[in-house]
Design an enzyme around this catalytic site. Structure first.
Site, mmCIF file in Angstrom:
data_model
loop_
_atom_site.group_PDB
_atom_site.id
_atom_site.type_symbol
_atom_site.label_atom_id
_atom_site.label_comp_id
_atom_site.label_asym_id
_atom_site.label_seq_id
_atom_site.Cartn_x
_atom_site.Cartn_y
_atom_site.Cartn_z
ATOM 1 N N HIS A 240 52.864 44.688 69.645
ATOM 2 C CA HIS A 240 52.929 46.034 70.207
ATOM 3 C C HIS A 240 54.244 46.689 69.800
ATOM 4 O O HIS A 240 55.148 46.013 69.301
ATOM 5 C CB HIS A 240 52.848 45.978 71.743
ATOM 6 N N HIS B 222 59.447 48.812 66.511
ATOM 7 C CA HIS B 222 59.233 47.559 65.789
ATOM 8 C C HIS B 222 58.197 46.714 66.522
ATOM 9 O O HIS B 222 57.898 46.945 67.694
ATOM 10 C CB HIS B 222 60.548 46.781 65.657
#
Length: 188
Positions: free
Chosen positions: A42, A129
């Protein structure tokens, strides 16, 4: 055991597969202590921590729904692999995403909704990220191999951001992140 909560962009299956393929090809030369389960991939928008008052989650849900009511879906693309932490012994191996005005704008608005609900958030700059692994686990220093930051340039990898998830952390399970609320974005 306390549960932590966060709001995040889930990663679509096709991008998870690209990441898994890269990991399969490089994992033996990257001795990190723990690898993230692909279903847990995620991009965190806001880390909320432990929430003791259920009413705060209800209020946050209302506020996020209101914040996102007119937001449209958009695409993101993978871009490179890098690390956080000491160069010789990083704490996080992560995959990045191409710069996205839509993603940055979304994160800013999600943070505002959280703060308006009373959450105290970390105010570090947003660095979107996808965490892949944690804690370098070798006496040998980590060596950033060639083209680490250009890994996905040869593979088109756009992915649709169609929802935001409110996740709960279940440390005793694999995968450990459970979506307890899903906030859909409008189709274009």
């Amino acid at each position: 055991m306390k549960k932590h909560y966060f709001l995040a962009v889930p990663i679509e299956e096709k991008q998870r597969m690209i990441l898994q393929n890269w990991i399969h090809n490089h994992k033996s030369s990257l001795p990190f202590k723990s690898w993230v389960h692909p279903e847990d991939y995620h991009i965190t928008l806001a880390f909320l921590g432990d929430i003791e008052q259920h009413s705060k989650l209800i209020e946050l849900t209302k506020r996020v729904n209101e914040t996102l009511k007119n937001d449209q879906q958009f695409e993101i693309s993978l871009k490179g692999i890098d690390v956080f932490g000491k160069a010789e012994s990083p704490r996080i191996l992560w995959a990045g995403v191409e710069h996205s005005v839509s993603l940055n704008h979304l994160q800013t608005r999600i943070v505002k909704a959280c703060e308006e609900t009373g959450f105290q958030l970390d105010r570090k700059p947003f660095r979107p990220h996808i965490t892949l692994a944690r804690k370098w686990n070798s006496v040998q220093p980590f060596i950033k191999f060639a083209r680490l930051d250009e890994v996905f340039n040869d593979q088109p990898s756009p992915s649709l951001v169609s929802s935001i998830h409110l996740y709960q952390t279940n440390l005793d399970q694999i995968p450990k992140y459970e979506a307890i609320n899903i906030f859909p974005l409008k189709r274009k």
